[in-house]
Design a protein around this motif. Sequence first.
Motif, PDB file in Angstrom:
ATOM      1  N   THR A   5       0.732  -1.123   0.374  1.00 48.25           N
ATOM      2  CA  THR A   5       0.007  -0.168  -0.078  1.00 48.25           C
ATOM      3  C   THR A   5       0.969   1.331   0.000  1.00 48.25           C
ATOM      4  O   THR A   5       0.134   2.160  -0.275  1.00 48.25           O
ATOM      5  CB  THR A   5      -0.939   0.478   1.071  1.00 48.25           C
ATOM      6  N   GLY A   6       2.575   1.133  -0.298  1.00 50.80           N
ATOM      7  CA  GLY A   6       3.139   2.466  -0.253  1.00 50.80           C
ATOM      8  C   GLY A   6       3.409   2.848   1.011  1.00 50.80           C
ATOM      9  O   GLY A   6       4.628   3.543   0.599  1.00 50.80           O
ATOM     10  N   CYS A   7       3.466   2.489   2.622  1.00 54.14           N
ATOM     11  CA  CYS A   7       3.920   2.461   3.411  1.00 54.14           C
ATOM     12  C   CYS A   7       4.899   2.362   3.121  1.00 54.14           C
ATOM     13  O   CYS A   7       6.709   2.906   3.368  1.00 54.14           O
ATOM     14  CB  CYS A   7       3.953   1.606   5.006  1.00 54.14           C
ATOM     15  N   SER A   8       6.653   0.895   2.523  1.00 52.80           N
ATOM     16  CA  SER A   8       7.549   0.883   2.906  1.00 52.80           C
ATOM     17  C   SER A   8       7.889   1.354   1.439  1.00 52.80           C
ATOM     18  O   SER A   8       9.327   1.816   1.853  1.00 52.80           O
ATOM     19  CB  SER A   8       7.950  -0.573   2.280  1.00 52.80           C
ATOM     20  N   GLN A   9       7.467   2.187   0.632  1.00 51.80           N
ATOM     21  CA  GLN A   9       8.345   3.054  -0.479  1.00 51.80           C
ATOM     22  C   GLN A   9       8.672   4.681   0.675  1.00 51.80           C
ATOM     23  O   GLN A   9       9.861   5.212   0.029  1.00 51.80           O
ATOM     24  CB  GLN A   9       7.206   3.709  -1.312  1.00 51.80           C
ATOM     25  N   CYS A  10       7.885   5.256   1.225  1.00 49.87           N
ATOM     26  CA  CYS A  10       8.390   6.194   2.070  1.00 49.87           C
ATOM     27  C   CYS A  10       9.162   6.123   3.288  1.00 49.87           C
ATOM     28  O   CYS A  10      10.334   7.226   3.864  1.00 49.87           O
ATOM     29  CB  CYS A  10       7.474   7.626   1.997  1.00 49.87           C
ATOM     30  N   HIS A  11       9.008   4.980   4.371  1.00 48.44           N
ATOM     31  CA  HIS A  11       9.261   4.759   5.204  1.00 48.44           C
ATOM     32  C   HIS A  11       9.989   3.210   5.764  1.00 48.44           C
ATOM     33  O   HIS A  11      10.654   3.473   6.505  1.00 48.44           O
ATOM     34  CB  HIS A  11       8.755   4.028   6.601  1.00 48.44           C
ATOM     35  N   GLN A  34      12.715   2.136   8.730  1.00 51.62           N
ATOM     36  CA  GLN A  34      14.152   2.719   9.037  1.00 51.62           C
ATOM     37  C   GLN A  34      13.670   4.467   8.625  1.00 51.62           C
ATOM     38  O   GLN A  34      14.718   5.040   8.884  1.00 51.62           O
ATOM     39  CB  GLN A  34      15.898   2.321   8.416  1.00 51.62           C
ATOM     40  N   GLY A  35      12.579   4.543   7.639  1.00 51.27           N
ATOM     41  CA  GLY A  35      12.955   6.382   7.670  1.00 51.27           C
ATOM     42  C   GLY A  35      13.400   6.334   5.931  1.00 51.27           C
ATOM     43  O   GLY A  35      14.283   5.499   5.412  1.00 51.27           O
ATOM     44  N   GLY A  36      13.470   7.422   5.397  1.00 53.72           N
ATOM     45  CA  GLY A  36      13.848   8.109   4.310  1.00 53.72           C
ATOM     46  C   GLY A  36      13.561   9.426   4.260  1.00 53.72           C
ATOM     47  O   GLY A  36      13.371  10.251   4.849  1.00 53.72           O
ATOM     48  N   ALA A  37      14.591  10.089   2.535  1.00 54.76           N
ATOM     49  CA  ALA A  37      14.304  11.163   2.838  1.00 54.76           C
ATOM     50  C   ALA A  37      11.917  11.630   2.331  1.00 54.76           C
ATOM     51  O   ALA A  37      12.388  12.568   3.072  1.00 54.76           O
ATOM     52  CB  ALA A  37      14.025  11.933   1.017  1.00 54.76           C
ATOM     53  N   ALA A  38      11.696  10.596   2.441  1.00 56.91           N
ATOM     54  CA  ALA A  38      10.538  11.014   1.860  1.00 56.91           C
ATOM     55  C   ALA A  38       8.967  10.834   3.327  1.00 56.91           C
ATOM     56  O   ALA A  38       8.069  10.776   3.328  1.00 56.91           O
ATOM     57  CB  ALA A  38       9.327  10.208   0.602  1.00 56.91           C
ATOM     58  N   GLY A  39       9.879   9.898   4.146  1.00 56.64           N
ATOM     59  CA  GLY A  39       9.166   9.590   5.661  1.00 56.64           C
ATOM     60  C   GLY A  39       9.795   9.205   6.579  1.00 56.64           C
ATOM     61  O   GLY A  39      10.847   8.799   6.263  1.00 56.64           O
ATOM     62  N   PRO A  40       9.419   9.470   8.034  1.00 60.11           N
ATOM     63  CA  PRO A  40      10.185   9.387   8.922  1.00 60.11           C
ATOM     64  C   PRO A  40      10.227   7.898   9.789  1.00 60.11           C
ATOM     65  O   PRO A  40       8.894   7.260   9.221  1.00 60.11           O
ATOM     66  CB  PRO A  40       9.281   9.617   9.798  1.00 60.11           C
ATOM     67  N   LYS A  41      11.442   7.704  10.229  1.00 59.90           N
ATOM     68  CA  LYS A  41      11.359   5.848  10.446  1.00 59.90           C
ATOM     69  C   LYS A  41       9.882   5.847  11.525  1.00 59.90           C
ATOM     70  O   LYS A  41       9.320   6.535  12.207  1.00 59.90           O
ATOM     71  CB  LYS A  41      12.845   6.228  11.732  1.00 59.90           C
ATOM     72  N   PRO A  94      -2.829  13.017   7.575  1.00 62.00           N
ATOM     73  CA  PRO A  94      -1.708  13.382   7.461  1.00 62.00           C
ATOM     74  C   PRO A  94      -1.115  14.773   8.051  1.00 62.00           C
ATOM     75  O   PRO A  94      -2.073  15.631   7.459  1.00 62.00           O
ATOM     76  CB  PRO A  94      -1.073  12.430   6.918  1.00 62.00           C
ATOM     77  N   ARG A  95      -0.030  15.183   8.652  1.00 61.88           N
ATOM     78  CA  ARG A  95       0.107  16.563   9.193  1.00 61.88           C
ATOM     79  C   ARG A  95       0.807  17.470   7.720  1.00 61.88           C
ATOM     80  O   ARG A  95       0.992  18.198   7.565  1.00 61.88           O
ATOM     81  CB  ARG A  95       0.944  16.669   9.907  1.00 61.88           C
ATOM     82  N   VAL A  96       1.758  16.355   6.718  1.00 59.29           N
ATOM     83  CA  VAL A  96       2.539  17.176   5.815  1.00 59.29           C
ATOM     84  C   VAL A  96       2.406  16.317   4.773  1.00 59.29           C
ATOM     85  O   VAL A  96       0.808  16.376   4.751  1.00 59.29           O
ATOM     86  CB  VAL A  96       4.257  16.353   6.464  1.00 59.29           C
ATOM     87  N   VAL A  97       2.975  15.746   3.702  1.00 53.10           N
ATOM     88  CA  VAL A  97       2.918  15.329   2.699  1.00 53.10           C
ATOM     89  C   VAL A  97       2.270  13.655   2.658  1.00 53.10           C
ATOM     90  O   VAL A  97       2.431  13.319   1.129  1.00 53.10           O
ATOM     91  CB  VAL A  97       4.097  15.617   1.149  1.00 53.10           C
ATOM     92  N   MET A  98       1.682  12.943   3.556  1.00 57.79           N
ATOM     93  CA  MET A  98       1.492  11.735   3.246  1.00 57.79           C
ATOM     94  C   MET A  98       0.215  12.008   2.741  1.00 57.79           C
ATOM     95  O   MET A  98      -0.740  12.788   3.895  1.00 57.79           O
ATOM     96  CB  MET A  98       2.051  11.171   4.888  1.00 57.79           C
ATOM     97  N   PRO A  99      -0.320  10.765   2.473  1.00 62.11           N
ATOM     98  CA  PRO A  99      -1.601  10.380   1.856  1.00 62.11           C
ATOM     99  C   PRO A  99      -2.360  10.093   2.423  1.00 62.11           C
ATOM    100  O   PRO A  99      -1.791   9.281   3.515  1.00 62.11           O
ATOM    101  CB  PRO A  99      -1.951   9.795   0.398  1.00 62.11           C
TER     102      PRO A  99
END
Length: 117
Positions: free
Chosen positions: A42-48, A53-60, A77-82
């Motif tokens: 569902t896309g969680c792993s693409q950002c997180h 561990q997190g990444g440029a698009a999502g926090p850990k 969500p508070r920021v750019v997360m759908p």
Amino acid sequence: MSRSVWMLGAGVLSGVLGVSAAIAQNAPPGNAANGKKLYETTGCSQCHGYVGQGGAAGPKLIDPTPYPAFIVQLRTPRVVMPPYTERVMSDQQVADIYAHVKTFPLPPDPATIPILR
């Protein structure tokens, strides 16, 4: 107001608050295996990241927030997360993802890493 009435009121209030806090911290039962599939599809792993561990698009997501805060962030969500509203993801699916996220290993204690001593 008499002392006994005040004590009774304080006791009832603390009991209600204590029970409410305990209930709020407990996530509904989730299936971590199903949560892993959902997390990856569902896309969680693409950002997180695959292990939270997190990444440029999502926090850990290692050592996640309590469930009530987790579901609020997921739904609104508070920021750019759908937003993953109830129409997109059921409460059971959210509980499954949360159960999977809770399986992510914590990072090692820096004191156990020789180069950092």
